[in-house]
Design a protein around this motif. Structure first.
Motif, PDB file in Angstrom:
ATOM      1  N   ALA A 191      -7.743  12.884 -30.497  1.00 58.56           N
ATOM      2  CA  ALA A 191      -8.062  12.931 -29.033  1.00 58.56           C
ATOM      3  C   ALA A 191      -8.551  11.771 -28.406  1.00 58.56           C
ATOM      4  O   ALA A 191      -7.911  11.453 -27.187  1.00 58.56           O
ATOM      5  CB  ALA A 191      -9.142  14.175 -28.842  1.00 58.56           C
ATOM      6  N   VAL A 192      -9.207  10.997 -29.130  1.00 62.11           N
ATOM      7  CA  VAL A 192      -9.534   9.623 -28.391  1.00 62.11           C
ATOM      8  C   VAL A 192      -8.482   8.665 -28.400  1.00 62.11           C
ATOM      9  O   VAL A 192      -8.570   7.850 -27.502  1.00 62.11           O
ATOM     10  CB  VAL A 192     -10.830   9.295 -29.287  1.00 62.11           C
ATOM     11  CG1 VAL A 192     -11.511   7.923 -28.906  1.00 62.11           C
ATOM     12  CG2 VAL A 192     -11.975  10.056 -28.982  1.00 62.11           C
ATOM     13  N   LYS A 193      -7.831   8.520 -29.562  1.00 64.53           N
ATOM     14  CA  LYS A 193      -6.896   7.346 -29.818  1.00 64.53           C
ATOM     15  C   LYS A 193      -5.384   7.624 -29.350  1.00 64.53           C
ATOM     16  O   LYS A 193      -4.657   6.549 -29.026  1.00 64.53           O
ATOM     17  CB  LYS A 193      -7.132   6.828 -31.106  1.00 64.53           C
ATOM     18  CG  LYS A 193      -8.572   6.323 -31.407  1.00 64.53           C
ATOM     19  CD  LYS A 193      -8.525   5.573 -32.936  1.00 64.53           C
ATOM     20  CE  LYS A 193     -10.035   4.995 -32.965  1.00 64.53           C
ATOM     21  NZ  LYS A 193     -10.196   4.458 -34.380  1.00 64.53           N
ATOM     22  N   ASP A 194      -4.879   8.734 -29.978  1.00 61.42           N
ATOM     23  CA  ASP A 194      -3.656   9.166 -29.762  1.00 61.42           C
ATOM     24  C   ASP A 194      -2.926   9.702 -28.649  1.00 61.42           C
ATOM     25  O   ASP A 194      -1.792   9.956 -28.446  1.00 61.42           O
ATOM     26  CB  ASP A 194      -3.276   9.708 -31.226  1.00 61.42           C
ATOM     27  CG  ASP A 194      -3.469   9.138 -32.300  1.00 61.42           C
ATOM     28  OD1 ASP A 194      -3.434   7.802 -32.314  1.00 61.42           O
ATOM     29  OD2 ASP A 194      -3.445   9.715 -33.594  1.00 61.42           O
ATOM     30  N   PHE A 195      -3.774  10.236 -27.749  1.00 57.53           N
ATOM     31  CA  PHE A 195      -3.373  10.688 -26.454  1.00 57.53           C
ATOM     32  C   PHE A 195      -3.228   9.546 -25.593  1.00 57.53           C
ATOM     33  O   PHE A 195      -3.330   8.399 -26.001  1.00 57.53           O
ATOM     34  CB  PHE A 195      -4.372  11.658 -25.762  1.00 57.53           C
ATOM     35  CG  PHE A 195      -4.404  13.174 -26.459  1.00 57.53           C
ATOM     36  CD1 PHE A 195      -3.224  13.756 -26.544  1.00 57.53           C
ATOM     37  CD2 PHE A 195      -5.449  13.907 -26.542  1.00 57.53           C
ATOM     38  CE1 PHE A 195      -3.109  15.011 -27.246  1.00 57.53           C
ATOM     39  CE2 PHE A 195      -5.520  15.117 -27.202  1.00 57.53           C
ATOM     40  CZ  PHE A 195      -4.340  15.730 -27.418  1.00 57.53           C
ATOM     41  N   ASP A 196      -2.471   9.684 -24.310  1.00 57.90           N
ATOM     42  CA  ASP A 196      -2.314   8.600 -23.404  1.00 57.90           C
ATOM     43  C   ASP A 196      -3.100   7.849 -23.322  1.00 57.90           C
ATOM     44  O   ASP A 196      -4.349   8.328 -23.134  1.00 57.90           O
ATOM     45  CB  ASP A 196      -1.617   9.285 -22.027  1.00 57.90           C
ATOM     46  CG  ASP A 196      -0.098   9.761 -22.332  1.00 57.90           C
ATOM     47  OD1 ASP A 196       0.098  10.549 -21.543  1.00 57.90           O
ATOM     48  OD2 ASP A 196       0.300   9.598 -23.356  1.00 57.90           O
ATOM     49  N   SER A 197      -3.179   6.520 -23.351  1.00 57.54           N
ATOM     50  CA  SER A 197      -4.016   5.604 -22.872  1.00 57.54           C
ATOM     51  C   SER A 197      -4.476   5.509 -21.457  1.00 57.54           C
ATOM     52  O   SER A 197      -3.827   5.723 -20.405  1.00 57.54           O
ATOM     53  CB  SER A 197      -3.629   4.067 -23.339  1.00 57.54           C
ATOM     54  OG  SER A 197      -2.578   3.729 -22.667  1.00 57.54           O
ATOM     55  N   PRO A 198      -5.573   4.699 -21.076  1.00 61.22           N
ATOM     56  CA  PRO A 198      -5.842   4.504 -19.552  1.00 61.22           C
ATOM     57  C   PRO A 198      -4.808   3.630 -18.926  1.00 61.22           C
ATOM     58  O   PRO A 198      -4.577   3.890 -17.725  1.00 61.22           O
ATOM     59  CB  PRO A 198      -7.114   3.316 -19.712  1.00 61.22           C
ATOM     60  CG  PRO A 198      -7.765   3.696 -20.991  1.00 61.22           C
ATOM     61  CD  PRO A 198      -6.559   4.165 -22.035  1.00 61.22           C
ATOM     62  N   SER A 199      -3.811   3.028 -19.480  1.00 64.63           N
ATOM     63  CA  SER A 199      -2.876   2.210 -18.876  1.00 64.63           C
ATOM     64  C   SER A 199      -1.909   3.152 -18.312  1.00 64.63           C
ATOM     65  O   SER A 199      -0.958   2.853 -17.297  1.00 64.63           O
ATOM     66  CB  SER A 199      -2.221   1.142 -19.778  1.00 64.63           C
ATOM     67  OG  SER A 199      -1.618   1.898 -20.955  1.00 64.63           O
ATOM     68  N   ASN A 200      -1.971   4.579 -18.679  1.00 59.94           N
ATOM     69  CA  ASN A 200      -1.006   5.699 -18.354  1.00 59.94           C
ATOM     70  C   ASN A 200      -1.633   6.603 -17.440  1.00 59.94           C
ATOM     71  O   ASN A 200      -1.109   7.480 -17.446  1.00 59.94           O
ATOM     72  CB  ASN A 200      -0.359   6.209 -19.683  1.00 59.94           C
ATOM     73  CG  ASN A 200       0.686   5.261 -20.464  1.00 59.94           C
ATOM     74  OD1 ASN A 200       1.261   4.310 -19.734  1.00 59.94           O
ATOM     75  ND2 ASN A 200       0.724   5.533 -21.654  1.00 59.94           N
ATOM     76  N   GLY A 201      -2.985   6.135 -17.000  1.00 58.18           N
ATOM     77  CA  GLY A 201      -3.662   7.029 -16.377  1.00 58.18           C
ATOM     78  C   GLY A 201      -4.556   8.131 -16.932  1.00 58.18           C
ATOM     79  O   GLY A 201      -5.142   8.888 -16.292  1.00 58.18           O
TER      80      GLY A 201
END
Length: 218
Positions: free
Chosen positions: A86-96
């Protein structure tokens, strides 16, 4: 031939799927492309606390882990893998994907908490007796130890159980905040914002009460 209870579930699923498609024809096609929930729910396995139902949520809204008495053990790879994903592998801040809310949810009349309360009473009444070595007692041993540290002498049975449930929620939130995925995210100003909540669901009225909230200290 299916057992009657199984057939009931299958029939209900078919009716549900048809109703969703009728209301939102592309719902399942869109859902099949991926998930990006903003909520991670860590709750109890109790059948009376279905997270999507009690929050009126839809498929794709909540990432879920449930176990007996909503425990978060720092040595448990199952819950740690869920938190890490949940913390690391879902989309990153760069993807919104800018935030994640982790919610540890306990509930009133919890059977696991009641078992810990009884185990603590039994140990106090017979200190020389050994605790049964079962998967359940091993799983609940940290909570049993926490119960033994509480002063419940002036409490009624229901009050004592509620205090155990509350203490359990607070303890598990503390454990979550010590987990590597959380400490790493909180130490990185460029990581997604992660907030950890502790909630208590009241079976008697269907309401959720927030007990504690933790986030990175700026």
């Amino acid at each position: 031939m299916f057992h009657e209870s199984i057939q009931t579930l299958l029939n209900a699923n078919e009716e549900w799927a048809q109703s969703v498609i009728k209301d939102t024809p592309n719902f399942f096609a869109q859902l099949a492309t991926g998930q990006s929930p903003k909520i991670l729910w860590i709750g109890c396995s109790d059948s009376r606390v279905p997270e999507s139902v009690i929050t009126a949520s839809k498929p794709g809204d909540i990432f879920v882990h449930r176990n007996i008495a909503n425990q978060f053990h720092l040595h448990d790879d199952s819950v740690l893998s869920v938190l890490t994903y949940a913390v690391k592998d879902f989309d990153s801040p760069s993807n919104g994907y800018t935030s994640l809310t982790v919610i540890l949810v306990g509930h009133t009349n919890c059977g696991g908490a009641a078992a810990c309360l009884q185990a603590a009473k039994d140990a106090a009444a017979n200190p020389d007796a050994s605790q049964p070595d079962t998967p359940l007692t091993r799983w609940l041993s940290p909570l049993i130890a926490r119960v033994q540290s509480l002063d419940l002498s002036a409490c009624s049975a229901s009050e004592a159980l509620n205090k155990v449930v509350e203490a359990n929620i607070i303890m598990q939130v503390d454990n979550i905040c010590k987990a590597e995925p959380i400490t790493t995210a909180w130490a990185d100003p460029n990581a997604k914002k992660v907030i950890v909540h502790g909630w208590m669901y009241d079976l008697s009225d269907g309401r959720i009460n927030q007990l504690v909230c933790q986030e990175a200290q700026v």
